[in-house]
Scaffold this active site. Structure first.
Site, PDB file in Angstrom:
ATOM      1  N   GLU A 184       9.925  -5.204   4.345  1.00  0.00           N
ATOM      2  CA  GLU A 184      10.063  -6.598   3.927  1.00  0.00           C
ATOM      3  C   GLU A 184       9.797  -6.751   2.430  1.00  0.00           C
ATOM      4  O   GLU A 184      10.533  -7.436   1.707  1.00  0.00           O
ATOM      5  CB  GLU A 184       9.087  -7.490   4.697  1.00  0.00           C
ATOM      6  CG  GLU A 184       9.256  -7.479   6.206  1.00  0.00           C
ATOM      7  CD  GLU A 184       8.283  -6.553   6.887  1.00  0.00           C
ATOM      8  OE1 GLU A 184       7.774  -6.922   7.961  1.00  0.00           O
ATOM      9  OE2 GLU A 184       8.019  -5.446   6.354  1.00  0.00           O
TER      10      GLU A 184
ATOM     11  N   GLY B  32      -5.188  -2.312   4.265  1.00  0.00           N
ATOM     12  CA  GLY B  32      -4.512  -3.479   3.708  1.00  0.00           C
ATOM     13  C   GLY B  32      -5.292  -4.759   3.895  1.00  0.00           C
ATOM     14  O   GLY B  32      -5.355  -5.599   2.992  1.00  0.00           O
ATOM     15  N   ARG B  33      -5.913  -4.936   5.063  1.00  0.00           N
ATOM     16  CA  ARG B  33      -6.655  -6.168   5.338  1.00  0.00           C
ATOM     17  C   ARG B  33      -7.996  -6.228   4.625  1.00  0.00           C
ATOM     18  O   ARG B  33      -8.713  -7.222   4.722  1.00  0.00           O
ATOM     19  CB  ARG B  33      -6.831  -6.338   6.843  1.00  0.00           C
ATOM     20  CG  ARG B  33      -7.440  -5.146   7.560  1.00  0.00           C
ATOM     21  CD  ARG B  33      -7.233  -5.285   9.069  1.00  0.00           C
ATOM     22  NE  ARG B  33      -7.699  -4.164   9.860  1.00  0.00           N
ATOM     23  CZ  ARG B  33      -7.013  -3.046  10.083  1.00  0.00           C
ATOM     24  NH1 ARG B  33      -5.831  -2.879   9.526  1.00  0.00           N
ATOM     25  NH2 ARG B  33      -7.505  -2.085  10.856  1.00  0.00           N
TER      26      ARG B  33
ATOM     27  N   HIS C 227      -7.488 -33.499  15.795  1.00  0.00           N
ATOM     28  CA  HIS C 227      -6.348 -34.270  16.293  1.00  0.00           C
ATOM     29  C   HIS C 227      -5.231 -33.359  16.783  1.00  0.00           C
ATOM     30  O   HIS C 227      -4.098 -33.811  16.976  1.00  0.00           O
ATOM     31  CB  HIS C 227      -5.836 -35.200  15.192  1.00  0.00           C
ATOM     32  CG  HIS C 227      -6.840 -36.227  14.774  1.00  0.00           C
ATOM     33  ND1 HIS C 227      -6.911 -37.472  15.353  1.00  0.00           N
ATOM     34  CD2 HIS C 227      -7.848 -36.174  13.854  1.00  0.00           C
ATOM     35  CE1 HIS C 227      -7.909 -38.159  14.798  1.00  0.00           C
ATOM     36  NE2 HIS C 227      -8.489 -37.392  13.887  1.00  0.00           N
TER      37      HIS C 227
ATOM     38  N   LYS D 239       0.834  -1.212   0.000  1.00  0.00           N
ATOM     39  CA  LYS D 239       0.000   0.000   0.000  1.00  0.00           C
ATOM     40  C   LYS D 239       0.864   1.255   0.000  1.00  0.00           C
ATOM     41  O   LYS D 239       0.683   2.150  -0.812  1.00  0.00           O
ATOM     42  CB  LYS D 239      -0.944  -0.005   1.201  1.00  0.00           C
ATOM     43  CG  LYS D 239      -1.838   1.222   1.270  1.00  0.00           C
ATOM     44  CD  LYS D 239      -2.808   1.156   2.426  1.00  0.00           C
ATOM     45  CE  LYS D 239      -3.653   2.415   2.505  1.00  0.00           C
ATOM     46  NZ  LYS D 239      -4.640   2.375   3.597  1.00  0.00           N
TER      47      LYS D 239
ATOM     48  N   LYS E  14       7.240  -1.016  13.309  1.00  0.00           N
ATOM     49  CA  LYS E  14       7.987  -0.735  12.080  1.00  0.00           C
ATOM     50  C   LYS E  14       9.059   0.332  12.314  1.00  0.00           C
ATOM     51  O   LYS E  14      10.180   0.236  11.812  1.00  0.00           O
ATOM     52  CB  LYS E  14       7.026  -0.266  10.985  1.00  0.00           C
ATOM     53  CG  LYS E  14       6.101  -1.343  10.436  1.00  0.00           C
ATOM     54  CD  LYS E  14       5.193  -0.747   9.375  1.00  0.00           C
ATOM     55  CE  LYS E  14       4.233  -1.767   8.804  1.00  0.00           C
ATOM     56  NZ  LYS E  14       3.322  -1.171   7.795  1.00  0.00           N
TER      57      LYS E  14
ATOM     58  N   GLU F 242      -6.036  -7.315  13.967  1.00  0.00           N
ATOM     59  CA  GLU F 242      -5.493  -6.002  13.628  1.00  0.00           C
ATOM     60  C   GLU F 242      -6.562  -4.926  13.768  1.00  0.00           C
ATOM     61  O   GLU F 242      -6.265  -3.773  14.097  1.00  0.00           O
ATOM     62  CB  GLU F 242      -4.936  -6.011  12.201  1.00  0.00           C
ATOM     63  CG  GLU F 242      -3.990  -4.859  11.899  1.00  0.00           C
ATOM     64  CD  GLU F 242      -3.160  -5.092  10.651  1.00  0.00           C
ATOM     65  OE1 GLU F 242      -2.016  -5.577  10.770  1.00  0.00           O
ATOM     66  OE2 GLU F 242      -3.664  -4.810   9.538  1.00  0.00           O
TER      67      GLU F 242
END
Length: 523
Positions: A190, A243-244, A360, A184, A488, A329
């Site tokens: 990263e 972003g999400r 399990h 964005k 960040k 978030e």
């Protein structure tokens, strides 16, 4: 006299909140008859949630006191509902059939790029480089609809760990590879570092103009141009798209390349159907609202600290981290929109795994652990494969686990089972204590007809709107993420220090120790 409207008050100062708490505490832990809401072609079964007519009435009064109708309309009208950043959260506009002009134009550009690439049979390999909201949605869509066959190979690179980019590029032919850089801000450390490695990988293979094989998806096209890309290689979204919530934007271009533009269109259509349901349905029949209020009761009144997502469809493995980011978030906040502490628990931890693997792994804890957690069971009524017996057993497991959590098993039932198996009464009584299930543990069952782009789009929008309602009731802003931003900033400073720069701010003793130790070993 305080004339402040209720929708600006701290939650615990609202009489409507205290009435809701009282109703929840007095209500049965399960509805007396099936309680099912239909939305977006799905059936949402809320029978295993705390419920009574008083719960519904007090929830409605609480929402009205929070000015729900006006807040919901503001979301859809693109008003600045993200109060701390003074911007809209207008992701609903991205799936509108006739969106505003700039959205329509970017949608057209992305579609043309996919169709042109398909017609020219270009880009045998796609490497999608993004993180968080620029990654999980595309992974989810490709995992759901590309698991059987794709003529393109798509890899995902998110983590800054060098193994991630090494593995994402390994074995690919650089000449047939398109790099998609999704960020964005076009400042995400990263993503940009991984993109640099991809460019170097191409250069090492003798590609003299590697940027010709790169496209960017960003809300900061100027930064992408400064990085070296042409305007034609940049697909835009806007600062009002969190972003999400960005899978509905051009972030989905890699999904279009991998599984086809019809899948992306189907997702948008399903989300639009849920938007319409949320915008027009009355509170008592409104699926996102009812899910939200049940979640608030579980977290803030009944003191459940987490929410489990158990999707009984292996294609939805990536749904869990997608919802995890969306909810945690958005709702991981402890102050309200006025900056005042929220004095009830908010934002449960979200976790899970596809069923039946989950059974399990952690269902023992769900059934008999001291805490337990509400569970969202997600399943498809009809299978999309040739092995009907598999699907029958899958649904049987889903229903059985939910029934066990709802109804439990008493000591008397366990004792009777043990006695009928031939145990002595002494041994039967001893073992029965270990086989008791408390029951009464809340859950939802979200049943889709089958897994289609439409149904997945509706499901994702269901959770989006649920989160919006929960933020409204708790009084927090679900559209910012200042905790992420702080980390960040610290990471940027520490990166510079590890490379030899002077400290910009004092550190605690442990952090200072590790900076000095790592730096000394790098020299």
């Amino acid at each position: 006299m305080n004339t402040e409207p209720d929708f600006h008050k701290p939650l615990t100062q609202m009489p409507q909140w205290h009435a809701y708490v009282k109703a929840i505490n007095a209500a049965p832990r399960m509805a007396p008859a099936p309680r099912i809401v239909e939305a977006g072609g799905m059936q949402i079964d809320l029978t295993a949630q705390t419920y009574s007519p008083e719960v519904l009435d007090t929830a409605t009064a609480l929402l009205q006191a929070r000015n729900f109708n006006a807040a919901r309309q503001a979301l859809f009208d693109g008003e600045p509902v993200n109060t701390t950043e003074n911007r809209a959260a207008w992701h609903t506009q991205l799936r509108a059939p006739r969106p505003i002009e700039e959205v329509a134009e970017e949608r057209k550009r992305a579609l043309e790029f996919v169709r042109r690439s398909d017609s020219e049979r270009r880009w045998r390999n796609i490497v999608h480089i993004g993180i968080g909201g620029s990654d999980w949605g595309v992974r989810l869509v490709v995992g759901a609809f590309g698991y059987a066959s794709m003529w393109r190979n798509i890899r995902f690179v998110a983590n800054i760990d060098g193994h991630a980019v090494e593995g994402g590029l390994a074995g690919l032919d650089p000449r047939e590879t398109l790099i998609v850089v999704a960020t964005k801000s076009f400042k995400t450390a990263e993503t940009l570092e991984n993109a640099k490695r991809a460019i170097e990988w191409m250069q090492a293979a003798g590609i003299t103009k590697p940027l010709n094989q790169v496209i960017a998806v960003t809300a900061n096209p100027e930064a992408a141009q400064a990085w070296g890309l042409q305007q034609s290689q940049i697909f835009r979204f806007w600062d009002w798209v969190g972003g999400r919530f960005s899978i509905w934007s051009a972030v989905g271009v890699a999904a279009g390349l991998a599984v086809g533009p019809d899948v992306v269109a189907g997702l948008q259509s399903g989300a639009k159907a849920m938007d319409d349901h949320f915008l027009t349905s009355p509170i008592q029949e409104n699926a996102p609202v009812q899910l939200a209020m049940a979640g608030i009761a579980n977290r803030s009144i009944l003191d459940y600290g987490s929410l489990n997502i158990s999707a009984y469809d292996s294609r939805l493995a990536n749904l869990i981290p997608y919802i995890q980011q969306l909810e945690m978030e958005s709702l991981g906040k402890s102050v309200d929109i006025n900056g005042q502490p929220i004095t009830v628990p908010t934002g449960p931890a979200v976790w899970g795994m596809p069923g039946t693997d989950a059974q399990h792994t952690f269902f023992q804890w769900l059934h008999q652990g001291s805490d337990g957690a509400p569970v969202d069971f997600i399943a498809c009524q009809h299978e999309d494969h040739a092995w009907k017996e598999h699907h029958i057993q899958l649904l049987a497991h889903c229903l059985a686990q939910r029934e066990a959590l709802m109804n439990g098993k008493t000591f008397e039932q366990a004792l009777r089972e043990n006695m009928e198996s031939g145990m002595s009464e002494t041994d039967a009584r001893k073992l029965a204590k270990h086989k008791v299930h408390p029951g009464g543990r809340p859950s939802n069952l979200i049943m889709m007809p089958s897994l289609t782009p439409f149904s997945l789009g509706a499901l994702l929008a269901l959770y989006e709107h649920k989160v919006f309602v929960q933020g409204l009731v708790w009084g927090l802003n679900p559209f910012d993420q200042w905790g992420v931003e702080y980390g960040k900033v610290l990471a940027t400073d520490i990166t510079a220090e590890l490379k030899g720069a002077a400290a910009q701010a004092p550190h605690d003793a442990s952090t200072r120790y590790w900076i000095e130790r790592i730096r000394s070993q790098m020299e």
